[in-house]
Design a protein around this motif. Structure first.
Motif, PDB file in Angstrom:
ATOM      1  N   LYS A  44       0.830  -1.202   0.000  1.00 11.41           N
ATOM      2  CA  LYS A  44       0.000   0.000   0.000  1.00 11.41           C
ATOM      3  C   LYS A  44       0.873   1.264   0.000  1.00 11.41           C
ATOM      4  CE  LYS A  44      -2.848   3.089   2.408  1.00 11.41           C
ATOM      5  NZ  LYS A  44      -2.656   4.065   3.486  1.00 11.41           N
ATOM      6  N   ARG A  45       1.919   1.263   0.801  1.00 12.17           N
ATOM      7  CA  ARG A  45       2.825   2.410   0.843  1.00 12.17           C
ATOM      8  C   ARG A  45       3.485   2.638  -0.517  1.00 12.17           C
ATOM      9  NH1 ARG A  45       4.354   4.692   5.660  1.00 12.17           N
ATOM     10  NH2 ARG A  45       3.496   3.736   7.554  1.00 12.17           N
ATOM     11  N   PHE A  46       3.875   1.554  -1.167  1.00 16.37           N
ATOM     12  CA  PHE A  46       4.531   1.669  -2.471  1.00 16.37           C
ATOM     13  C   PHE A  46       3.591   2.307  -3.492  1.00 16.37           C
ATOM     14  CE2 PHE A  46       5.107  -0.237  -6.710  1.00 16.37           C
ATOM     15  CZ  PHE A  46       6.368   0.254  -7.007  1.00 16.37           C
ATOM     16  N   PHE A  47       2.367   1.794  -3.603  1.00 16.09           N
ATOM     17  CA  PHE A  47       1.415   2.335  -4.567  1.00 16.09           C
ATOM     18  C   PHE A  47       0.980   3.746  -4.187  1.00 16.09           C
ATOM     19  CE2 PHE A  47       0.847  -2.192  -5.620  1.00 16.09           C
ATOM     20  CZ  PHE A  47       0.951  -2.113  -7.000  1.00 16.09           C
ATOM     21  N   ASP A  48       0.887   4.011  -2.891  1.00  9.31           N
ATOM     22  CA  ASP A  48       0.557   5.349  -2.409  1.00  9.31           C
ATOM     23  C   ASP A  48       1.613   6.351  -2.883  1.00  9.31           C
ATOM     24  OD1 ASP A  48       0.846   7.624  -0.360  1.00  9.31           O
ATOM     25  OD2 ASP A  48      -1.103   6.798   0.159  1.00  9.31           O
ATOM     26  N   TYR A  49       2.879   5.995  -2.671  1.00  2.99           N
ATOM     27  CA  TYR A  49       3.981   6.878  -3.078  1.00  2.99           C
ATOM     28  C   TYR A  49       4.004   7.053  -4.593  1.00  2.99           C
ATOM     29  CZ  TYR A  49       8.727   8.483  -4.001  1.00  2.99           C
ATOM     30  OH  TYR A  49       9.813   9.181  -4.461  1.00  2.99           O
ATOM     31  N   CYS A  66      -7.474  12.233  -1.342  1.00  7.35           N
ATOM     32  CA  CYS A  66      -8.724  11.559  -1.727  1.00  7.35           C
ATOM     33  C   CYS A  66      -8.534  10.769  -3.012  1.00  7.35           C
ATOM     34  CB  CYS A  66      -9.844  12.585  -1.894  1.00  7.35           C
ATOM     35  SG  CYS A  66     -10.430  13.305  -0.352  1.00  7.35           S
ATOM     36  N   PHE A  67      -7.823  11.364  -3.967  1.00  4.31           N
ATOM     37  CA  PHE A  67      -7.585  10.677  -5.239  1.00  4.31           C
ATOM     38  C   PHE A  67      -6.756   9.418  -5.033  1.00  4.31           C
ATOM     39  CE2 PHE A  67      -4.892  10.079  -9.036  1.00  4.31           C
ATOM     40  CZ  PHE A  67      -5.889   9.795  -9.965  1.00  4.31           C
ATOM     41  N   VAL A  68      -5.687   9.525  -4.240  1.00  7.91           N
ATOM     42  CA  VAL A  68      -4.826   8.366  -3.991  1.00  7.91           C
ATOM     43  C   VAL A  68      -5.598   7.283  -3.235  1.00  7.91           C
ATOM     44  CG1 VAL A  68      -2.750   7.558  -2.789  1.00  7.91           C
ATOM     45  CG2 VAL A  68      -2.691   9.717  -4.055  1.00  7.91           C
ATOM     46  N   ASP A  69      -6.467   7.696  -2.317  1.00 11.25           N
ATOM     47  CA  ASP A  69      -7.260   6.731  -1.532  1.00 11.25           C
ATOM     48  C   ASP A  69      -8.156   5.864  -2.408  1.00 11.25           C
ATOM     49  OD1 ASP A  69      -6.321   7.033   0.983  1.00 11.25           O
ATOM     50  OD2 ASP A  69      -7.879   8.392   1.679  1.00 11.25           O
ATOM     51  N   LEU A  70      -8.574   6.401  -3.539  1.00  4.37           N
ATOM     52  CA  LEU A  70      -9.413   5.613  -4.441  1.00  4.37           C
ATOM     53  C   LEU A  70      -8.712   4.337  -4.889  1.00  4.37           C
ATOM     54  CD1 LEU A  70     -10.951   8.428  -6.693  1.00  4.37           C
ATOM     55  CD2 LEU A  70     -12.106   7.121  -4.890  1.00  4.37           C
ATOM     56  N   PHE A  71      -7.379   4.396  -4.933  1.00  3.67           N
ATOM     57  CA  PHE A  71      -6.602   3.238  -5.380  1.00  3.67           C
ATOM     58  C   PHE A  71      -6.028   2.423  -4.224  1.00  3.67           C
ATOM     59  CE2 PHE A  71      -6.427   6.482  -8.660  1.00  3.67           C
ATOM     60  CZ  PHE A  71      -6.747   5.778  -9.816  1.00  3.67           C
ATOM     61  N   THR A  72      -5.738   3.071  -3.098  1.00  2.45           N
ATOM     62  CA  THR A  72      -5.015   2.382  -2.019  1.00  2.45           C
ATOM     63  C   THR A  72      -5.875   2.011  -0.817  1.00  2.45           C
ATOM     64  OG1 THR A  72      -4.357   4.510  -1.016  1.00  2.45           O
ATOM     65  CG2 THR A  72      -2.865   3.542  -2.655  1.00  2.45           C
ATOM     66  N   TYR A  73      -7.086   2.569  -0.714  1.00  2.00           N
ATOM     67  CA  TYR A  73      -7.934   2.270   0.437  1.00  2.00           C
ATOM     68  C   TYR A  73      -8.249   0.782   0.571  1.00  2.00           C
ATOM     69  CZ  TYR A  73     -11.609   3.016   3.936  1.00  2.00           C
ATOM     70  OH  TYR A  73     -12.369   2.978   5.089  1.00  2.00           O
ATOM     71  N   SER A 110     -17.459  -3.301  -0.784  1.00  2.00           N
ATOM     72  CA  SER A 110     -17.070  -3.617   0.597  1.00  2.00           C
ATOM     73  C   SER A 110     -15.634  -3.206   0.883  1.00  2.00           C
ATOM     74  CB  SER A 110     -17.244  -5.119   0.866  1.00  2.00           C
ATOM     75  OG  SER A 110     -16.387  -5.891   0.029  1.00  2.00           O
ATOM     76  N   PHE A 111     -14.815  -3.067  -0.152  1.00  2.00           N
ATOM     77  CA  PHE A 111     -13.428  -2.627   0.030  1.00  2.00           C
ATOM     78  C   PHE A 111     -13.353  -1.159   0.424  1.00  2.00           C
ATOM     79  CE2 PHE A 111     -12.937  -6.275  -2.830  1.00  2.00           C
ATOM     80  CZ  PHE A 111     -11.933  -6.976  -2.188  1.00  2.00           C
TER      81      PHE A 111
END
Length: 326
Positions: free
Chosen positions: A107-112, A153-160, A199-200
């Protein structure tokens, strides 16, 4: 005309070490040693606080097991940080503290990666980092906050979803209510089959609300304590600076000291106000099927107000203050 004496003098100058170069070399060596020590110390500190983070998460999730009336089920769960650490180590070993950390690292990798790509594309890296790490005067700039929250918010769409899977992976092995997940891929497969794709993203809106509330309360508390310190003459008014001066030498900028105190107090208040939202979000991610209103009601009826702060100790550890707006 060059004499033999001049040649000897020139050679002497060439082989005589410069005091300035030696001092610079010593300074560089000290900087390398200091940097390495700080890196090692920070890494060790982060490693040692993992048990507290793991138990805090277990306590935040585990209180919903207390809703069951069966005393045996209640006795199988944790009661406080110390007992939690002891039982995790006894029942699951050291690996029990690191469950799901491959998910967290991913998650950290994709977030960065996504965040950096977005900021570079929009050329707003400076504004983002000032809103995240800058002093309160920079963080309170409205346009900076829009860039910061919009990017998050944009990054959370992918990493949440990574966070949701990580939380689902925390089921204690020997607990009677263990759902029998067999690793992250099994969690993803079962969630898609039993609960659907959305649900994710359970609790996603609560996380955004907590972000806004955290910064708002931090900025207000900072301003409030600043006014109090100014009233008692502890810091300068309207940009004036007070410094501690000893024998004509400025030792420390008094305003900087009280500025740090204001940020610390603001952080404590903001963490206190937003932790209940964080707990609700985690329980929803963990698969609680109740609506938000019913979840709040059940926590209050079964556990009282303290139920909303289960596992909150970690939020008040100094190392967790490295990001007061996230």
């Amino acid at each position: 005309m060059t004499t033999a004496v001049d040649n000897i003098s020139d050679k002497s100058d060439m082989i005589t070490p410069s005091y300035e170069s030696s001092a610079q070399e010593l300074s560089n060596t000290f900087d390398i040693f200091l940097g390495s020590s700080l890196l090692l110390g920070t890494s060790l500190y982060r490693l040692l606080r993992i048990p507290f983070r793991t138990v805090s998460l277990q306590l935040a999730l585990g209180n919903e097991y207390y809703l069951y009336k069966d005393e045996w089920i209640k006795s199988k769960y944790y009661n406080g940080h110390y007992e939690g650490i002891k039982r995790i180590y006894k029942e699951e070993g050291l690996k029990g503290f690191f469950k799901g950390y491959t998910i967290k690292i991913s998650k950290r990798f994709f977030d960065y990666l996504i965040r950096t790509t977005t900021l570079i594309s929009l050329d707003v890296r400076r504004e983002y980092f000032l809103a995240e790490k800058g002093d309160i005067s920079h963080r309170s700039v409205f346009s900076y906050q829009l860039i910061y929250f919009g990017t998050k918010c944009f990054v959370d769409l992918f990493t949440y979803p990574f966070t949701t899977v990580f939380i689902r992976n925390q089921d204690p092995i020997h607990h009677p209510l263990n759902r029998g997940y067999n690793g992250p891929f099994d969690i993803i497969k079962r969630m898609l089959k039993e609960e659907g794709f959305l649900s994710f993203y359970k609790g996603w809106l609560i996380k955004q609300l907590a972000r806004i509330l955290r910064f708002t309360s931090l900025a207000y508390t900072y301003s409030l304590f600043g006014s109090i310190f100014e009233y008692f003459g502890l810091r300068g008014f309207q940009g004036d600076h007070h410094s501690l001066v000893v024998e004509g030498i400025t030792i420390v900028d008094q305003d900087e000291v009280f500025d740090s105190i204001q940020i610390l107090l603001g952080t404590l208040v903001s963490r206190f106000l937003t932790y209940p939202l964080k707990l609700l979000r985690k329980r929803m991610q963990n698969g609680n099927q109740k609506r938000l209103r019913d979840l709040i009601k059940s926590i209050y009826q079964e556990e009282g107000m303290k139920g909303f702060y289960s596992g909150s100790l970690y939020s008040y550890l100094i190392p967790s203050f490295n990001n007061t707006t996230n």
